[in-house]
Design an enzyme around this catalytic site. Structure first.
Site: not given
Ligand code: G3I
Length: 550
Positions: A470, A365
């Site tokens: 994805e 990105e």
């Molecule tokens: O990681 C913390 C974890 O340590 C903690 O215990 C937990 C408690 O609240 O929160 C966790 O964070 C969440 C994380 O996913 C899970 O590890 C975040 O709040 C949440 O925002 C995060 O979302 C991910 C997102 O990327 C972040 O940008 C999504 O699951 C994931 O599907 C998404 O994937 C991205 C690709 O990497 C790149 N392309 C876009 C795609 C969709 O956004």
């Protein structure tokens, strides 16, 4: 009632909350000006009715003008009510001391279970983007999904809103405010309301899984064309019904979050001996093992996601003394840190899981939505050749045969494609890139001809292979036939990919971004091919039919 009996739309997902008598303003910073201390709780949020068991629809409505917010801190974040910072009159909530991107403010939302919610808020932050997300657990699987995001700026508030259907099987439902980075976030006029008629679910409904054992297999049907993958999490592989379906359907996996720099960079160890780790931040890998073991033990390959990205990469890595708020590191120091990070990750994975990772998303990105390159901290500290450098280091340390990819979303759009091609041409000329990953978070309105033409163009102009990394195809259609329309779209999309592959365009892998709609990052659009109970959607049948027809 199990989920199959819900209407098609409701069956797709479910979300949100209960607010009990909340409280907490963290005032761990007593010296700060404008801090409002707890005085009189009786006047707080008087328009908030969150009575459990009541037929009345619950509502969270915060303008932060009271003495205590309903929000609770999430992670290491602290909160203060600030005068003179509000979107309109009164006060705003400042969320600060954020050590990881997910640290922020949260609301328990169990009373919204099984209902559609409408969430709205205004946000201000120096570095975009602020997100409102929702977390919940279904049958032991915790997922973190986006409700909406706003591109914020430092000087004025940006308002955003979004809707989300919370599954009736969800437990521990939490709506939270987070962002891509560690900047302070100012929030105002935050609300969570029920969209439509409210139904109270005292407990999460049992989830009765469908029998998936007789489903045709995607990986078998597409075996002559490309790998078929899915995104996994530690909990998804731990749930027997999920892992059985993953093993039956897919021969490639991507760790949805755990191979990102946020999890691998070891902050505590690095700052404990800054001198030792100045050019070479400490890394940790234990959290990857269960997922990599799963892939290896089940004969799957892994897409490594991702090495150099603006998001889920902690800000401290970009500061000279690892001290956010201090001075940014200079180009030479950041190049050394980048090289050592890539080297460390490549060496550990190759030593512990030789041959398992077939492709790496080296840079993710890097193109901005508004045109040009994204002005990330990689760009700001190293300069616009940081992409070429990342690929150079990746080539240097990647084992032979591991493919190096650039990965992006909306990369089929003409403006974004031309920016991406411009910065990838020199990388291709240097022989340091093997493929372009088209993320493909798309929806049923996207013109497939435009998309396929763009896909072909990456191959033709750069001489590289293509992977769909994805894939999820959401829909905003709300009528009774939305699942069929989505199924037709999936079918014709897969037919076109297969035709292109047959015609010589090297499409080598297609990965769905998650297993079921219940655990999709954009669950409110029901973008995947299995329902929450793992029953097959027309989208799955469309994928199978496309493979059988060609
Ligand atoms: O990681 C913390 C974890 O340590 C903690 O215990 C937990 C408690 O609240 O929160 C966790 O964070 C969440 C994380 O996913 C899970 O590890 C975040 O709040 C949440 O925002 C995060 O979302 C991910 C997102 O990327 C972040 O940008 C999504 O699951 C994931 O599907 C998404 O994937 C991205 C690709 O990497 C790149 N392309 C876009 C795609 C969709 O956004």
């Amino acid at each position: 009632m199990n989920i199959k009996k819900l209407s098609a739309l409701t069956a797709c997902i479910l979300l949100i909350s209960s607010l009990t008598a909340c409280t907490v303003t963290d005032t761990d910073d007593p010296g700060a000006e404008n801090t409002v201390l707890k005085e009189d709780l009786s006047v707080v949020n008087e328009n908030t009715d969150l009575t459990k068991g009541s037929d009345a629809a619950p509502s969270i409505s915060e303008n932060f003008d009271g003495l205590e917010p309903l929000a609770k801190k999430r992670g290491s974040a602290l909160m203060k009510l600030m005068d003179d910072q509000a979107a309109s009159d009164g006060k705003a909530l400042m969320i600060y001391n954020r050590k990881e991107a997910w640290n922020g403010a949260e609301y328990n939302a169990d009373v919204y279970r099984g209902n559609e919610i409408e969430v709205s808020g205004s946000f201000r932050s120096a570095n975009p983007a602020v997100r409102v997300s929702i977390q919940f657990t279904i049958y032991g699987n915790t997922s973190y999904n986006m409700v909406f995001s706003v591109d914020t700026n430092e000087s004025s508030y940006t308002q955003g809103s979004g809707r989300y259907i919370i599954p009736a099987n969800a437990e521990n439902i939490i709506v939270y405010i987070e962002s891509d980075n560690l900047e302070d976030i100012y929030a105002d006029n935050f609300s969570v309301n029920v969209a439509g008629e409210y139904k109270y679910y005292a407990e999460a409904e049992a989830l009765v899984f469908a029998d998936t054992s007789d489903y045709p297999s995607l990986k078998e049907k597409y075996g002559d064309h490309f790998l078929i993958g899915t995104a996994i999490s530690p909990t998804s592989i731990d749930t027997p019904e999920y892992s059985a379906l993953i093993k039956a359907q897919f021969n490639s996996v991507t760790l949805e979050n755990d191979m990102k720099p946020e999890g691998i960079l070891d902050h505590n160890k690095t700052v404990a001996d800054k001198e030792k780790y100045m050019e070479c931040p400490a890394l940790k890998f234990d959290h990857l093992k269960a997922e990599l073991d799963f892939a290896r033990d089940n004969g799957m390959t892994v897409r490594g996601h991702t090495l150099v990205w603006h998001s889920q990469t902690p800000d401290w890595i970009f500061y000279k003394d690892y001290d956010v708020g201090g001075e940014l590191a200079d180009r030479e120091l950041m190049l050394a840190r980048m090289e050592n990070y890539i080297k460390g990750v490549m060496e550990w994975t190759n030593e512990n899981y030789p041959g398992l990772i077939s492709a790496w998303d080296v840079v993710n990105e890097a193109a901005a939505d508004s045109g040009g390159m994204r002005e990330s901290l990689w760009y700001k500290t190293i300069g616009d050749d940081y992409i070429g450098k990342a690929f150079e280091f990746a080539r240097k340390y990647a084992p032979d045969g591991t493919k190096l990819f650039y990965n992006d979303y909306n990369s089929y759009m003409a403006g974004k494609q031309s920016v991406i091609l411009d910065f990838l041409r020199p990388v291709a000329e240097a022989g340091n890139i093997d493929g372009v990953g088209m993320q493909s978070h798309i929806n049923t309105d996207i013109n497939q001809i435009i998309y396929m033409t763009a896909l072909k163009k990456y191959h033709e102009e750069l001489g590289v292979e293509i992977q769909i990394t994805e894939l999820d195809i959401g829909t905003n259609i709300k009528n009774d036939s939305w699942q069929d329309i989505q199924g037709e779209y999936y079918k014709s999309y897969m037919q076109k990919l297969t035709e292109l592959e047959n015609s010589g365009v090297p499409i080598t892998s297609v990965t769905l971004w998650g297993l079921s709609d219940a655990v999709s990052w954009k669950a409110s659009e029901c973008p995947l091919v299995f329902n929450a109970d793992l029953s097959r959607k027309p989208a799955f049948d469309g994928m199978i039919a496309a493979a059988e027809q060609e």
